[in-house]
Design a protein around this motif. Structure first.
Motif, PDB file in Angstrom:
ATOM      1  N   ASP A 198       1.077  14.058  12.714  1.00  0.00           N
ATOM      2  CA  ASP A 198       1.929  13.665  13.834  1.00  0.00           C
ATOM      3  C   ASP A 198       2.442  12.248  13.626  1.00  0.00           C
ATOM      4  N   ASP A 199       3.727  12.035  13.901  1.00  0.00           N
ATOM      5  CA  ASP A 199       4.303  10.689  13.784  1.00  0.00           C
ATOM      6  C   ASP A 199       3.646   9.722  14.762  1.00  0.00           C
ATOM      7  N   GLU A 200       3.357  10.214  15.955  1.00  0.00           N
ATOM      8  CA  GLU A 200       2.788   9.343  16.991  1.00  0.00           C
ATOM      9  C   GLU A 200       1.828  10.139  17.862  1.00  0.00           C
ATOM     10  N   VAL A 201       0.665   9.575  18.085  1.00  0.00           N
ATOM     11  CA  VAL A 201      -0.312  10.156  19.005  1.00  0.00           C
ATOM     12  C   VAL A 201      -0.621   9.102  20.062  1.00  0.00           C
ATOM     13  N   LEU A 202      -0.248   9.370  21.301  1.00  0.00           N
ATOM     14  CA  LEU A 202      -0.531   8.457  22.406  1.00  0.00           C
ATOM     15  C   LEU A 202      -1.719   9.004  23.199  1.00  0.00           C
ATOM     16  N   VAL A 203      -2.797   8.252  23.187  1.00  0.00           N
ATOM     17  CA  VAL A 203      -4.020   8.653  23.884  1.00  0.00           C
ATOM     18  C   VAL A 203      -3.873   8.303  25.365  1.00  0.00           C
ATOM     19  N   PRO A 204      -4.221   9.217  26.274  1.00  0.00           N
ATOM     20  CA  PRO A 204      -4.051   8.964  27.710  1.00  0.00           C
ATOM     21  C   PRO A 204      -4.838   7.743  28.202  1.00  0.00           C
ATOM     22  N   LEU A 205      -4.316   7.113  29.253  1.00  0.00           N
ATOM     23  CA  LEU A 205      -4.958   5.959  29.876  1.00  0.00           C
ATOM     24  C   LEU A 205      -5.780   6.399  31.083  1.00  0.00           C
ATOM     25  N   ALA A 233       0.830  -1.205   0.000  1.00  0.00           N
ATOM     26  CA  ALA A 233       0.000   0.000   0.000  1.00  0.00           C
ATOM     27  C   ALA A 233       0.865   1.256   0.000  1.00  0.00           C
ATOM     28  N   VAL A 234       1.841   1.301   0.889  1.00  0.00           N
ATOM     29  CA  VAL A 234       2.699   2.491   0.981  1.00  0.00           C
ATOM     30  C   VAL A 234       3.490   2.686  -0.307  1.00  0.00           C
ATOM     31  N   ASN A 235       4.023   1.584  -0.854  1.00  0.00           N
ATOM     32  CA  ASN A 235       4.827   1.688  -2.076  1.00  0.00           C
ATOM     33  C   ASN A 235       3.989   2.079  -3.291  1.00  0.00           C
ATOM     34  N   SER A 236       2.664   1.895  -3.191  1.00  0.00           N
ATOM     35  CA  SER A 236       1.782   2.323  -4.283  1.00  0.00           C
ATOM     36  C   SER A 236       1.478   3.816  -4.207  1.00  0.00           C
ATOM     37  N   GLY A 237       1.938   4.446  -3.122  1.00  0.00           N
ATOM     38  CA  GLY A 237       1.729   5.882  -2.973  1.00  0.00           C
ATOM     39  C   GLY A 237       0.608   6.265  -2.039  1.00  0.00           C
ATOM     40  N   ILE A 238       0.008   5.275  -1.372  1.00  0.00           N
ATOM     41  CA  ILE A 238      -1.081   5.568  -0.437  1.00  0.00           C
ATOM     42  C   ILE A 238      -0.528   5.644   0.986  1.00  0.00           C
ATOM     43  N   PRO A 239      -0.681   6.760   1.676  1.00  0.00           N
ATOM     44  CA  PRO A 239      -0.175   6.862   3.056  1.00  0.00           C
ATOM     45  C   PRO A 239      -0.985   5.989   4.005  1.00  0.00           C
ATOM     46  N   VAL A 240      -0.315   5.392   4.989  1.00  0.00           N
ATOM     47  CA  VAL A 240      -0.966   4.485   5.931  1.00  0.00           C
ATOM     48  C   VAL A 240      -0.650   4.900   7.367  1.00  0.00           C
ATOM     49  N   VAL A 241      -1.693   4.994   8.185  1.00  0.00           N
ATOM     50  CA  VAL A 241      -1.550   5.255   9.618  1.00  0.00           C
ATOM     51  C   VAL A 241      -1.932   3.978  10.361  1.00  0.00           C
ATOM     52  N   THR A 242      -1.054   3.481  11.220  1.00  0.00           N
ATOM     53  CA  THR A 242      -1.418   2.342  12.055  1.00  0.00           C
ATOM     54  C   THR A 242      -2.041   2.847  13.345  1.00  0.00           C
ATOM     55  N   TRP A 243      -2.971   2.065  13.845  1.00  0.00           N
ATOM     56  CA  TRP A 243      -3.571   2.405  15.143  1.00  0.00           C
ATOM     57  C   TRP A 243      -3.666   1.138  15.976  1.00  0.00           C
ATOM     58  N   ASN A 244      -3.565   1.276  17.276  1.00  0.00           N
ATOM     59  CA  ASN A 244      -3.675   0.166  18.241  1.00  0.00           C
ATOM     60  C   ASN A 244      -2.474  -0.766  18.199  1.00  0.00           C
ATOM     61  N   SER A 245      -2.078  -1.227  17.015  1.00  0.00           N
ATOM     62  CA  SER A 245      -0.933  -2.120  16.878  1.00  0.00           C
ATOM     63  C   SER A 245      -0.039  -1.622  15.746  1.00  0.00           C
ATOM     64  N   LYS A 246       1.175  -2.140  15.698  1.00  0.00           N
ATOM     65  CA  LYS A 246       2.147  -1.662  14.723  1.00  0.00           C
ATOM     66  C   LYS A 246       2.589  -2.802  13.806  1.00  0.00           C
ATOM     67  N   VAL A 247       3.419  -2.456  12.838  1.00  0.00           N
ATOM     68  CA  VAL A 247       3.979  -3.439  11.910  1.00  0.00           C
ATOM     69  C   VAL A 247       5.467  -3.160  11.769  1.00  0.00           C
ATOM     70  N   ASN A 248       6.247  -4.214  11.649  1.00  0.00           N
ATOM     71  CA  ASN A 248       7.694  -4.068  11.499  1.00  0.00           C
ATOM     72  C   ASN A 248       8.045  -3.772  10.042  1.00  0.00           C
ATOM     73  N   SER A 249       8.152  -2.509   9.731  1.00  0.00           N
ATOM     74  CA  SER A 249       8.462  -2.077   8.371  1.00  0.00           C
ATOM     75  C   SER A 249       9.106  -0.706   8.430  1.00  0.00           C
ATOM     76  N   ASP A 250      10.069  -0.489   7.558  1.00  0.00           N
ATOM     77  CA  ASP A 250      10.687   0.838   7.467  1.00  0.00           C
ATOM     78  C   ASP A 250       9.693   1.876   6.988  1.00  0.00           C
ATOM     79  N   ASN A 251       8.601   1.419   6.366  1.00  0.00           N
ATOM     80  CA  ASN A 251       7.562   2.331   5.870  1.00  0.00           C
ATOM     81  C   ASN A 251       6.602   2.791   6.959  1.00  0.00           C
ATOM     82  N   MET A 252       6.671   2.156   8.153  1.00  0.00           N
ATOM     83  CA  MET A 252       5.752   2.528   9.225  1.00  0.00           C
ATOM     84  C   MET A 252       6.241   3.785   9.915  1.00  0.00           C
ATOM     85  N   LYS A 253       5.513   4.870   9.679  1.00  0.00           N
ATOM     86  CA  LYS A 253       5.938   6.167  10.203  1.00  0.00           C
ATOM     87  C   LYS A 253       4.895   6.828  11.097  1.00  0.00           C
TER      88      LYS A 253
END
Length: 306
Positions: A278-285, A93-113
């Motif tokens: 924002d690179d990272e948004v941490l929601v309060p607990l 998805a990222v390499n096709s030019g579509i920006p991706v935001v992960t939420w809740n969990s992450k993925v091990n990729s250099d494209n994860m920003k």
């Protein structure tokens, strides 16, 4: 005149934006809150939000991601199933030019920003701190604890580590069982097995809402009123259970899933329209305890949309 023209152009652009949102599953109230947050963000931003459920299936997750690419959505937001196994579709998805935001969990990729969620270690740690205080004040500094966790999701592993790092500081604590469970049915069966194999279990901690609800049902069915329960993620049922007199469910540390869903879509929109967010948004607990009746009442009354 120039300001009005810019505002009109931005409004047209917003109406044409489509965000693809991928959920791990749609089971449980937690995910329902996430979806409500995503839909509200779509309404506030006046954009299209296409929500899809991967149903805890890696192949389906990859298919949804690839379909969003084919549909040329403007951005994607996803809670990946697995750090490693979700990476290939994510990268496509990222390499096709579509920006991706992960939420809740992450993925091990250099494209994860970009990430929206919580510090999952702290999610377990905060309940662990409450557990330590409870053990010292009400259990003489000693407790035999069963942990219901997961080896599938990094977010759950981090929560387990956060909890264990706190409670094992007490020399009187013994971890008598560690079992995996994700959904309510397995949470119930695993807890039943633990209570049978380890009848001297005094405390049970669960890593997510559905496994905690299953564990609670098992403890109640057995009439084990001497077991103390704590866990992760609130729901209306959990709040009501905590309100009951002499409840076994003493403390729950929770995220704010509505806000996570809202912010995930908002950040994806910003990437699609501005090229940055924002690179990272941490929601309060927030930790709820059974002795704070007013906070539990407020929690229930504030969720009339569920």
């Amino acid at each position: 005149m120039m300001v009005a023209a810019v505002a009109m152009s931005a409004n047209v652009m917003a109406k044409d934006v489509t965000i693809g949102a991928i959920l791990l599953d749609t089971k449980g109230e937690w995910m329902s809150e996430v979806m409500h947050g995503m839909k509200k963000a779509g309404e506030d931003l006046d954009i299209n939000v296409r929500i899809a459920d991967s149903n805890a299936d890696l192949a389906k997750e990859a298919t949804i991601m690839d379909n969003f690419v084919v549909q040329q959505v403007d951005a994607i937001t996803i809670s990946p199933q697995n750090d490693e196994a979700s990476a290939a579709a994510f990268d496509r998805a990222v390499n096709s030019g579509i920006p991706v935001v992960t939420w809740n969990s992450k993925v091990n990729s250099d494209n994860m920003k970009y990430f929206v969620g919580v510090n999952n270690y702290d999610l377990g740690k905060e309940t662990g701190e409450v557990a330590v205080d409870y053990i010292q004040k009400h259990m003489g500094g000693k407790a035999k604890i069963a942990v219901i966790g997961t080896s599938k999701y990094s977010v759950g592993i981090e929560r387990v580590n956060g909890f264990l790092d706190q409670v094992t500081k007490l020399p009187g604590v013994e971890i008598v069982a560690r079992q995996d469970a994700e959904f309510q049915e397995t949470g119930m069966s695993v807890t039943e097995a633990i209570m049978q194999a380890q009848p001297d279990t005094e405390m049970i901690w669960a890593w997510n809402l559905t496994s905690m609800l299953g564990a609670y049902a098992a403890v109640n069915a057995r009439g084990a009123s001497d077991i103390v329960m704590m866990g992760t993620d609130m729901s209306l049922d959990v709040a009501r259970f905590m309100q009951e007199q002499n409840t076994v469910l003493k403390a729950v540390t929770t995220q704010q899933p509505f806000e996570i869903g809202y912010q995930a879509v908002k950040n994806a929109y910003e990437l699609a329209t501005k090229g940055k967010t924002d690179d990272e948004v941490l929601v309060p607990l927030k930790t709820y305890v059974s002795s704070e009746a007013g906070e539990l009442k407020d929690y229930i009354e504030s969720r009339d949309y569920l």
